[in-house]
Design a protein around this motif. Structure first.
Motif, short mmCIF file in Angstrom:
data_model
loop_
_atom_site.label_atom_id
_atom_site.label_comp_id
_atom_site.label_asym_id
_atom_site.label_seq_id
_atom_site.Cartn_x
_atom_site.Cartn_y
_atom_site.Cartn_z
N ASP A 326 -9.37 0.76 1.05
CA ASP A 326 -8.49 1.31 1.91
C ASP A 326 -9.06 1.31 3.40
O ASP A 326 -10.24 1.31 3.60
N ASP A 327 -8.05 0.97 4.35
CA ASP A 327 -8.84 0.63 5.61
C ASP A 327 -7.67 1.37 6.83
O ASP A 327 -6.63 1.55 6.53
N ASN A 328 -8.23 1.65 8.09
CA ASN A 328 -7.25 2.22 8.99
C ASN A 328 -6.88 1.24 10.17
O ASN A 328 -6.69 1.40 11.14
N GLY A 329 -7.00 -0.28 9.54
CA GLY A 329 -6.44 -1.17 10.42
C GLY A 329 -5.00 -1.42 10.51
O GLY A 329 -4.14 -0.42 10.13
N PRO A 330 -4.63 -2.91 11.11
CA PRO A 330 -2.99 -2.98 11.36
C PRO A 330 -2.29 -2.96 10.11
O PRO A 330 -0.96 -2.97 9.96
N GLY A 331 -2.73 -3.16 8.67
CA GLY A 331 -2.03 -3.27 7.71
C GLY A 331 -1.68 -4.62 7.31
O GLY A 331 -1.98 -5.73 8.42
N VAL A 332 -1.02 -5.17 6.44
CA VAL A 332 -0.47 -6.45 6.08
C VAL A 332 1.17 -6.27 5.70
O VAL A 332 1.53 -5.32 4.96
N ALA A 333 1.75 -7.10 6.54
CA ALA A 333 3.41 -6.69 6.31
C ALA A 333 3.83 -7.14 5.00
O ALA A 333 3.24 -8.25 4.50
N ALA A 334 4.66 -6.67 4.48
CA ALA A 334 5.25 -6.78 3.18
C ALA A 334 5.54 -8.22 2.78
O ALA A 334 4.88 -8.48 1.84
N PRO A 335 6.09 -9.01 3.81
CA PRO A 335 6.40 -10.60 3.61
C PRO A 335 5.31 -11.37 3.30
O PRO A 335 5.18 -12.50 2.91
N LEU A 336 4.11 -10.98 3.92
CA LEU A 336 2.97 -11.51 3.70
C LEU A 336 1.84 -11.33 2.69
O LEU A 336 0.92 -12.06 2.53
N GLU A 376 -1.19 -2.84 -0.84
CA GLU A 376 -0.27 -1.94 -0.53
C GLU A 376 -0.41 -1.26 0.90
O GLU A 376 -1.31 -1.66 1.62
N ASP A 377 0.22 -0.19 1.05
CA ASP A 377 0.11 0.39 2.15
C ASP A 377 -0.92 1.50 1.86
O ASP A 377 -1.10 2.20 0.86
N ALA A 378 -2.11 1.76 2.84
CA ALA A 378 -3.12 2.90 2.54
C ALA A 378 -2.78 4.34 3.30
O ALA A 378 -2.23 4.08 4.53
N ALA A 379 -2.86 5.31 2.77
CA ALA A 379 -2.96 6.61 3.35
C ALA A 379 -3.68 6.57 4.77
O ALA A 379 -3.52 7.31 5.47
N LEU A 380 -4.85 5.62 4.98
CA LEU A 380 -5.46 5.77 6.26
C LEU A 380 -4.70 5.14 7.31
O LEU A 380 -5.00 4.88 8.50
N GLY A 381 -3.52 4.52 6.83
CA GLY A 381 -2.60 3.52 8.01
C GLY A 381 -2.73 2.09 7.89
O GLY A 381 -1.90 1.74 8.41
N GLY A 382 -3.82 1.70 7.25
CA GLY A 382 -3.91 0.22 7.22
C GLY A 382 -3.38 -0.29 5.95
O GLY A 382 -2.16 0.02 5.39
N ALA A 383 -4.32 -1.43 5.37
CA ALA A 383 -3.98 -1.90 3.86
C ALA A 383 -4.90 -1.36 2.79
O ALA A 383 -5.92 -0.92 3.19
N ARG A 384 -4.22 -1.34 1.73
CA ARG A 384 -4.93 -1.07 0.65
C ARG A 384 -4.93 -2.09 -0.34
O ARG A 384 -3.94 -2.84 -0.69
N LEU A 385 -6.40 -2.88 -0.68
CA LEU A 385 -6.42 -3.62 -1.70
C LEU A 385 -6.69 -3.27 -3.01
O LEU A 385 -7.75 -2.51 -3.31
#
Length: 392
Positions: A326-336, A376-385
């Motif tokens: 998990d990270d607190n970055g910008p995340g990844v939009a669902a379509p991508l 997925e979305d991460a609880a930290l606000g970014g992306a979860r791999l």
């Protein structure tokens, strides 16, 4: 009008790489369905070249090869249309055929639909047959045509998969060669820049010092790209050699390798694992996987202008291993979220260093272990791999 030219047919058949290949379960399933829907004794997917008929999927008979002269399907292939014959023994096209006379079989009822490629080339048939006379309803004829089309879709998927594998292999070879050729001069260049910067006052704002620092940053970015290329090339030709190892030491080594990046980004990595938990894996490949995922999390969080916070969690459950980063970055939009695993795909992060090979490499490693990877979305606000790996 379907293309029945021999040269075009031979080229299409070669592209599908089905002749002589292991049985294709999806084709066998279609043959089984055709037999059931048409209430026939047997069914076959036949590929026909200039000399032979290859039964590449069958039900009710054994797969085999016969000469084109003996083939019933070769007789109707030039017309490339659906046909059915109530009793082949009284049909002038088939009465003397060895599959009818008893030499090779005693077919009476026969029906087939052509296999026509998207380019319009007729390469064979899906046929059904029985030792007793019979017929088809209009619905059954339509169903046989539909199943023949589905058989071609299966062959198309085989072709596209092979082309993708070939292009991946070519890219991996290129990546290995170019990264090897570039690594040595780049290492020398970075060494010379470090020497030039050694002893320079941090407050020195001269043009020369500024240029050196920009060169150092550019060299570092190039080093990241070369590292990605080399990792992708190595994984491309690798097989997963599994052994039971403790996960803790693997993670410790990865964290140590990322120490410079952690310091540069003022980042914090939290690890939640039982260091004694054993995982069945290829240790070298899993180390590359974890390093890719953690390095990605660090640089994408940093690109959002925040001090990266990254959490690695690995635990074994009844269905296997679940590893998340998990990270607190910008995340990844669902379509991508599917697309970013493709080669050279960077989504909307063009300003982040790298070539877009990190996640493609990670997916290769996970698939080599029989696992799955997703975002997925991460609880930290970014992306979860999220990585799922089998226990054994």
């Amino acid at each position: 009008m379907p293309i029945t030219d021999a040269a075009a047919r031979l080229e299409a058949i070669a592209d599908y790489r089905i002749v002589g290949a292991p049985a294709e379960p999806n084709l066998e399933g279609l043959a089984r369905l055709a037999r059931t829907l048409c209430h026939a004794g047997g069914a076959a997917v036949n590929i026909i070249d200039d000399r032979y008929q290859y039964a590449v999927a069958t039900v009710g008979i054994e797969p085999g090869t016969c000469t084109r002269e003996d083939s019933m399907c070769a007789v109707v292939l030039p017309d490339a249309r659906h046909v059915f014959v109530t009793d082949a023994s009284i049909d002038e096209r088939f009465a003397e055929n060895p599959f009818v006379t008893g030499v090779r079989g005693r077919v009476r009822f026969y029906a087939s639909s052509p296999l026509i490629t998207p380019a319009g080339v007729a390469i064979g048939t899906l046929c059904v047959f029985d030792e007793h006379a019979g017929t088809l309803t209009a619905e059954q004829s339509s169903a046989l045509d539909l199943l023949a089309g589905q058989a071609v879709e299966v062959l198309e998927l085989r072709r596209l998969t092979h082309e993708l594998e070939r292009s991946n292999d070519q890219l991996a070879h290129f990546a290995g060669q170019i990264s090897h050729d570039l690594r040595n001069p780049l290492t020398a260049l970075m060494g010379q820049i470090d020497l030039a910067l050694d002893g320079v006052d941090d407050g020195d704002g001269s043009r020369a010092t500024h240029a050196l620092r920009r060169a150092d940053a550019a060299a570092a970015r190039m080093n990241v790209m070369i590292t990605e290329l080399l990792a992708y090339a190595r994984v491309g030709g690798a097989e997963a050699h599994r052994e039971r190892v403790a996960l803790g030491p693997i993670v410790e080594g990865v964290i140590a390798d990322l120490e410079r990046a952690v310091a540069a980004f003022d980042a914090r990595i939290t690890v939640r694992i039982d260091p004694d938990d054993a995982i069945v894996c290829d240790p070298a490949l899993i180390a590359v996987l974890l390093q890719n995922l953690l390095a990605n999390a660090l640089k994408f969080a940093a690109s959002a202008g925040v001090a990266p916070v990254v959490e690695l969690d690995a635990r074994q459950g009844p269905e296997g291993w679940a590893i998340t980063v998990d990270d607190n970055g910008p995340g990844v939009a669902a379509p991508l979220r599917d697309r970013v695993f493709d080669i050279m795909e960077r989504g909307d992060a063009a300003d982040v260093p790298g070539l877009g090979l990190g996640l493609a490499t990670s997916r290769r490693i996970v698939q080599a272990h029989g696992g799955r990877i997703g975002i997925e979305d991460a609880a930290l606000g970014g992306a979860r791999l999220r990585v799922s790996l089998p226990s054994d």
